[in-house]
Design an enzyme around this catalytic site. Sequence first.
Site, PDB file in Angstrom:
ATOM      1  NE  ARG A  45      -2.101   1.758   3.604  1.00 31.69           N
ATOM      2  CZ  ARG A  45      -2.676   1.997   4.786  1.00 31.69           C
ATOM      3  NH1 ARG A  45      -3.929   1.623   4.993  1.00 31.69           N
ATOM      4  NH2 ARG A  45      -2.019   2.573   5.753  1.00 31.69           N
ATOM      5  CB  SER A 114     -12.252  -1.437   2.029  1.00 30.76           C
ATOM      6  OG  SER A 114     -10.865  -1.656   2.075  1.00 30.76           O
ATOM      7  CE  LYS A 143      -7.193   4.874   5.065  1.00 26.92           C
ATOM      8  NZ  LYS A 143      -8.096   3.809   4.592  1.00 26.92           N
TER       9      LYS A 143
END
Length: 212
Positions: A45, A114, A143
């Site tokens: 990612r 997701s 995040k």
Amino acid sequence: MSSSSRETRLQGLYVILDPSVCPERSLHDVLTLSAQAGARIFQYRNKAASMKEAYAGALPLSKLAAELGLLFIVNDRCDLALAVDADGVHLGQDDLPYADARRVLGPDKVIGLSTHNAAQVKEADKLGPDYIGFGPIFKPGSKLDHDPLVGIAGLRAVRSLTTLPIFAIGGIQVEQTGEVIRAGADGVAVISAILKASDVQQAVRDFIAQIA
């Protein structure tokens, strides 16, 4: 990959390799150490990178994962997944629609999706990806712009809505893993607790022990 072998692999510890979380640590080393300790699923990612930068980061990891017999997933981008010959892609709610991603990648690549609430889980169940991520269970360490926390109760509530494998994600620490699994998750996706661990191998072993 056949559907049965795919299902047996889509469980357990899912390590997300994000260079922004611990920039001073080599992702190549994290993947190697994690695999030696028993991890078998990895995702690359890198949301801030250009395609060229992401390709340069993902390609050696994809090659290493293939050599080690691991499942290697790319976040968000089908084109990157194809370019580095990854095993599949993980899609967010704002990424390419599942049906289009499946058309691009073909029938044999793994596609994860997701989800963050019951409605999204129900929709994912109709679409039929190979697995879903569900969270954030707890406050993510990697995040800031995360979706509302769903908690253990939220996970338990959606388990009955799908037979798809569920990977719980979001701020999960070793000591919380057993509770997450008991609430219905097939596995846990972990970022900071692995990438920032003083001993990556021991952290992986501890997570796997709690999942088993």
